[in-house]
Write an enzyme that holds these catalytic residues in place. Structure first.
Site, PDB file in Angstrom:
ATOM      1  N   ILE A  17       0.859  -1.199   0.000  1.00  0.00           N
ATOM      2  CA  ILE A  17       0.000   0.000   0.000  1.00  0.00           C
ATOM      3  C   ILE A  17       0.888   1.239   0.000  1.00  0.00           C
ATOM      4  O   ILE A  17       1.718   1.409   0.903  1.00  0.00           O
ATOM      5  CB  ILE A  17      -0.904   0.032   1.262  1.00  0.00           C
ATOM      6  CG1 ILE A  17      -1.731  -1.262   1.370  1.00  0.00           C
ATOM      7  CG2 ILE A  17      -1.798   1.270   1.253  1.00  0.00           C
ATOM      8  CD1 ILE A  17      -2.442  -1.422   2.723  1.00  0.00           C
ATOM      9  N   ASP A  72       9.937   8.447  -1.429  1.00  0.00           N
ATOM     10  CA  ASP A  72       9.104   9.462  -2.077  1.00  0.00           C
ATOM     11  C   ASP A  72       8.739   8.922  -3.466  1.00  0.00           C
ATOM     12  O   ASP A  72       9.636   8.673  -4.283  1.00  0.00           O
ATOM     13  CB  ASP A  72       9.923  10.760  -2.181  1.00  0.00           C
ATOM     14  CG  ASP A  72       9.120  11.912  -2.768  1.00  0.00           C
ATOM     15  OD1 ASP A  72       8.150  11.655  -3.513  1.00  0.00           O
ATOM     16  OD2 ASP A  72       9.469  13.070  -2.485  1.00  0.00           O
ATOM     17  N   ASN A 127      -2.125   4.392  -3.784  1.00  0.00           N
ATOM     18  CA  ASN A 127      -2.971   5.365  -3.101  1.00  0.00           C
ATOM     19  C   ASN A 127      -2.273   6.709  -2.850  1.00  0.00           C
ATOM     20  O   ASN A 127      -2.925   7.750  -2.784  1.00  0.00           O
ATOM     21  CB  ASN A 127      -3.402   4.733  -1.759  1.00  0.00           C
ATOM     22  CG  ASN A 127      -3.900   5.742  -0.763  1.00  0.00           C
ATOM     23  OD1 ASN A 127      -5.020   6.233  -0.878  1.00  0.00           O
ATOM     24  ND2 ASN A 127      -3.083   6.089   0.226  1.00  0.00           N
ATOM     25  N   TYR A 163      -4.795  19.254 -10.488  1.00  0.00           N
ATOM     26  CA  TYR A 163      -5.215  18.081  -9.703  1.00  0.00           C
ATOM     27  C   TYR A 163      -6.177  17.236 -10.540  1.00  0.00           C
ATOM     28  O   TYR A 163      -6.021  16.015 -10.627  1.00  0.00           O
ATOM     29  CB  TYR A 163      -5.864  18.507  -8.381  1.00  0.00           C
ATOM     30  CG  TYR A 163      -6.297  17.295  -7.557  1.00  0.00           C
ATOM     31  CD1 TYR A 163      -5.346  16.421  -7.029  1.00  0.00           C
ATOM     32  CD2 TYR A 163      -7.648  17.007  -7.337  1.00  0.00           C
ATOM     33  CE1 TYR A 163      -5.730  15.289  -6.304  1.00  0.00           C
ATOM     34  CE2 TYR A 163      -8.035  15.882  -6.615  1.00  0.00           C
ATOM     35  CZ  TYR A 163      -7.068  15.033  -6.093  1.00  0.00           C
ATOM     36  OH  TYR A 163      -7.457  13.904  -5.393  1.00  0.00           O
ATOM     37  N   LYS A 177      -5.683  13.318 -11.960  1.00  0.00           N
ATOM     38  CA  LYS A 177      -6.601  12.208 -11.676  1.00  0.00           C
ATOM     39  C   LYS A 177      -7.268  11.695 -12.970  1.00  0.00           C
ATOM     40  O   LYS A 177      -7.610  10.523 -13.054  1.00  0.00           O
ATOM     41  CB  LYS A 177      -7.621  12.627 -10.615  1.00  0.00           C
ATOM     42  CG  LYS A 177      -6.989  12.814  -9.224  1.00  0.00           C
ATOM     43  CD  LYS A 177      -6.353  11.518  -8.711  1.00  0.00           C
ATOM     44  CE  LYS A 177      -5.812  11.631  -7.301  1.00  0.00           C
ATOM     45  NZ  LYS A 177      -5.269  10.369  -6.780  1.00  0.00           N
ATOM     46  N   VAL A 229     -13.722  12.612   1.097  1.00  0.00           N
ATOM     47  CA  VAL A 229     -13.348  11.717   2.199  1.00  0.00           C
ATOM     48  C   VAL A 229     -12.602  12.569   3.219  1.00  0.00           C
ATOM     49  O   VAL A 229     -11.629  13.253   2.852  1.00  0.00           O
ATOM     50  CB  VAL A 229     -12.382  10.600   1.718  1.00  0.00           C
ATOM     51  CG1 VAL A 229     -12.183   9.558   2.817  1.00  0.00           C
ATOM     52  CG2 VAL A 229     -12.865   9.949   0.423  1.00  0.00           C
TER      53      VAL A 229
HETATM   54  P1  NDP Z   1      -3.923  11.916   3.127  1.00  0.00           P
HETATM   55  O1  NDP Z   1      -3.230  13.228   2.982  1.00  0.00           O
HETATM   56  O2  NDP Z   1      -4.555  11.582   4.415  1.00  0.00           O
HETATM   57  O3  NDP Z   1      -2.917  10.743   2.711  1.00  0.00           O
HETATM   58  C1  NDP Z   1      -2.068  10.848   1.601  1.00  0.00           C
HETATM   59  C2  NDP Z   1      -1.002   9.779   1.671  1.00  0.00           C
HETATM   60  O4  NDP Z   1      -0.176   9.891   0.500  1.00  0.00           O
HETATM   61  C3  NDP Z   1      -0.102   9.901   2.876  1.00  0.00           C
HETATM   62  O5  NDP Z   1       0.104   8.625   3.451  1.00  0.00           O
HETATM   63  C4  NDP Z   1       1.194  10.447   2.314  1.00  0.00           C
HETATM   64  O6  NDP Z   1       2.292   9.918   3.028  1.00  0.00           O
HETATM   65  C5  NDP Z   1       1.183   9.869   0.908  1.00  0.00           C
HETATM   66  N1  NDP Z   1       2.006  10.646  -0.017  1.00  0.00           N
HETATM   67  C6  NDP Z   1       1.776  11.900  -0.475  1.00  0.00           C
HETATM   68  N2  NDP Z   1       2.792  12.311  -1.246  1.00  0.00           N
HETATM   69  C7  NDP Z   1       3.688  11.284  -1.276  1.00  0.00           C
HETATM   70  C8  NDP Z   1       4.953  11.097  -1.901  1.00  0.00           C
HETATM   71  N3  NDP Z   1       5.496  12.062  -2.656  1.00  0.00           N
HETATM   72  N4  NDP Z   1       5.603   9.933  -1.722  1.00  0.00           N
HETATM   73  C9  NDP Z   1       5.063   8.961  -0.965  1.00  0.00           C
HETATM   74  N5  NDP Z   1       3.861   9.061  -0.350  1.00  0.00           N
HETATM   75  C10 NDP Z   1       3.199  10.223  -0.495  1.00  0.00           C
HETATM   76  O7  NDP Z   1      -5.009  11.902   1.960  1.00  0.00           O
HETATM   77  P2  NDP Z   1      -6.030  10.760   1.456  1.00  0.00           P
HETATM   78  O8  NDP Z   1      -5.917   9.540   2.258  1.00  0.00           O
HETATM   79  O9  NDP Z   1      -7.346  11.398   1.326  1.00  0.00           O
HETATM   80  O10 NDP Z   1      -5.466  10.544  -0.017  1.00  0.00           O
HETATM   81  C11 NDP Z   1      -5.166   9.275  -0.545  1.00  0.00           C
HETATM   82  C12 NDP Z   1      -5.486   9.269  -2.029  1.00  0.00           C
HETATM   83  O11 NDP Z   1      -6.885   9.458  -2.208  1.00  0.00           O
HETATM   84  C13 NDP Z   1      -4.803  10.374  -2.836  1.00  0.00           C
HETATM   85  O12 NDP Z   1      -4.372   9.829  -4.059  1.00  0.00           O
HETATM   86  C14 NDP Z   1      -5.929  11.386  -3.071  1.00  0.00           C
HETATM   87  O13 NDP Z   1      -5.729  12.141  -4.227  1.00  0.00           O
HETATM   88  C15 NDP Z   1      -7.101  10.441  -3.195  1.00  0.00           C
HETATM   89  N6  NDP Z   1      -8.423  11.034  -2.996  1.00  0.00           N
HETATM   90  C16 NDP Z   1      -8.738  11.628  -1.801  1.00  0.00           C
HETATM   91  C17 NDP Z   1     -10.007  12.166  -1.625  1.00  0.00           C
HETATM   92  C18 NDP Z   1     -10.411  12.874  -0.379  1.00  0.00           C
HETATM   93  O14 NDP Z   1     -11.455  13.575  -0.397  1.00  0.00           O
HETATM   94  N7  NDP Z   1      -9.691  12.722   0.731  1.00  0.00           N
HETATM   95  C19 NDP Z   1     -11.029  12.074  -2.678  1.00  0.00           C
HETATM   96  C20 NDP Z   1     -10.569  11.447  -3.890  1.00  0.00           C
HETATM   97  C21 NDP Z   1      -9.325  10.929  -4.025  1.00  0.00           C
HETATM   98  P3  NDP Z   1       3.594  10.729   3.486  1.00  0.00           P
HETATM   99  O15 NDP Z   1       3.208  12.160   3.664  1.00  0.00           O
HETATM  100  O16 NDP Z   1       4.021  10.038   4.749  1.00  0.00           O
HETATM  101  O17 NDP Z   1       4.555  10.507   2.379  1.00  0.00           O
HETATM  102  C1  8X3 Z   2     -10.510  14.764  -3.875  1.00  0.00           C
HETATM  103  C2  8X3 Z   2     -11.911  15.160  -4.140  1.00  0.00           C
HETATM  104  O1  8X3 Z   2     -13.422  16.928  -5.177  1.00  0.00           O
HETATM  105  O2  8X3 Z   2     -11.703  17.699  -3.648  1.00  0.00           O
HETATM  106  O3  8X3 Z   2      -9.971  14.063  -4.942  1.00  0.00           O
HETATM  107  O4  8X3 Z   2     -11.127  16.981  -5.841  1.00  0.00           O
HETATM  108  S1  8X3 Z   2     -12.024  16.767  -4.724  1.00  0.00           S
END
Ligand code: NDP
Ligand code: 8X3
Length: 252
Positions: free
Chosen positions: A7, A60, A87, A153, A157, A186
């Site tokens: 993951i 990263d 993710n 963004y 996506k 979310v």
């Molecule tokens: P969070 O910010 O809670 O989690 C994001 C995760 O991505 C963290 O674990 C972070 O880990 C990791 N991450 C970010 N940049 C990097 C990098 N350069 N290298 C490695 N890891 C990275 O957000 P979400 O859980 O909400 O986001 C997860 C996914 O879901 C994303 O792809 C987001 O675009 C997508 N998403 C989220 C939505 C929402 O409303 N929350 C809706 C739709 C899609 P660390 O900082 O430790 O590296």
């Molecule tokens: C995250 C959802 O609508 O903020 O991907 O772009 S939104």
């Protein structure tokens, strides 16, 4: 035999929820992210809650060398990876095209697009060896519809959506399933990251409706990866019941 899932972005939000869900379902887990302390904490919690065996990899996803080095360092006993959850990702800012910060654009594209491609490419030699391997990519409702000030963004996506379709075709002959999950709102650290630590702005995102949680998405992913070998869910768009599109909410 216990399945192994890798993951990305397991330090927070949806990725962390997936780790907890798959741990409770008996998976061995490879957890990745940039924050080593968080990875170690989560691994320790899963060990004590479910006796989950974990391997943590800190890198990263934007950095091609780091990605390949980390994945090539996976010991033999952990190489039978059958599930990859791509993710890791982020949004930075919500600015008009004319005002947008070029570094934010670069970071979003490099993380959400290049990162996902590098991790997948690096892991394919392992996934290819497994029967019933499954890749789950996290897209977004922003990858289905463009909204005002969503520019880079949304583009990143949309690319996740296109790459998922492309992977499904190219990897068909290797028997690798591809599912792309497109969440709506979310509540995770996503908005705090998007608004660069402005907690008030982040909190305002979720006012007036009940957002999804990381667990809601993790449950859907677990369902998709638990289906019989002949069944593949291609695409899931999951929104809160009070959200009908990227911009239409029924707030109360
Ligand atoms: P969070 O910010 O809670 O989690 C994001 C995760 O991505 C963290 O674990 C972070 O880990 C990791 N991450 C970010 N940049 C990097 C990098 N350069 N290298 C490695 N890891 C990275 O957000 P979400 O859980 O909400 O986001 C997860 C996914 O879901 C994303 O792809 C987001 O675009 C997508 N998403 C989220 C939505 C929402 O409303 N929350 C809706 C739709 C899609 P660390 O900082 O430790 O590296
Ligand atoms: C995250 C959802 O609508 O903020 O991907 O772009 S939104």
């Amino acid at each position: 035999m216990q399945r192994i899932a890798l993951i990305t972005g397991a330090t927070s939000g949806i990725g962390e929820a997936c780790a907890r869900k798959l741990a409770s379902a008996g998976y061995r887990l490879i957890l990745t992210g940039r924050r080593a302390d968080r990875l170690e904490n989560i691994a320790a919690q899963l060990q004590s809650a479910h006796e989950t065996e974990t391997l943590t990899l800190c890198f990263d996803v934007q950095n091609r060398e780091e990605v390949f080095q980390a994945i090539e360092s996976i010991p033999k006993t952990w190489q039978n990876i059958s599930v990859l959850i791509n993710n890791a990702g982020l949004a930075l800012g919500r600015d008009n095209f004319i005002d947008a910060n070029l570094n934010d654009w670069d970071t979003m594209i490099k993380t959400n697009v290049n990162g996902m491609m590098y991790v997948t490419k690096a892991l394919l030699p392992f996934l290819q060896q497994q029967s019933g391997a499954h890749i789950v990519n996290i897209g977004s409702i922003a990858g289905k519809e463009v909204y005002e000030n969503g520019n880079a963004y949304c583009a990143s996506k949309f690319a996740v959506d296109a790459l998922s379709k492309s992977m499904r075709i190219d990897l068909l002959k290797y028997g690798i399933k591809i599912t792309v999950v497109h969440p709506g709102a979310v509540e995770t650290e996503f908005s705090v990251v998007r608004y660069k630590g402005d907690q008030q702005k982040a909190d305002a995102t979720y006012v007036g409706f009940k957002p999804l949680t990381g667990d809601d998405i993790a449950d859907a992913i677990h369902y998709a990866i638990s289906l019989p070998p002949h069944v593949c869910i291609n695409d899931m768009v999951i929104t809160p019941a009070q959200q009908a599109s990227a911009i239409h909410f029924h707030k109360q």
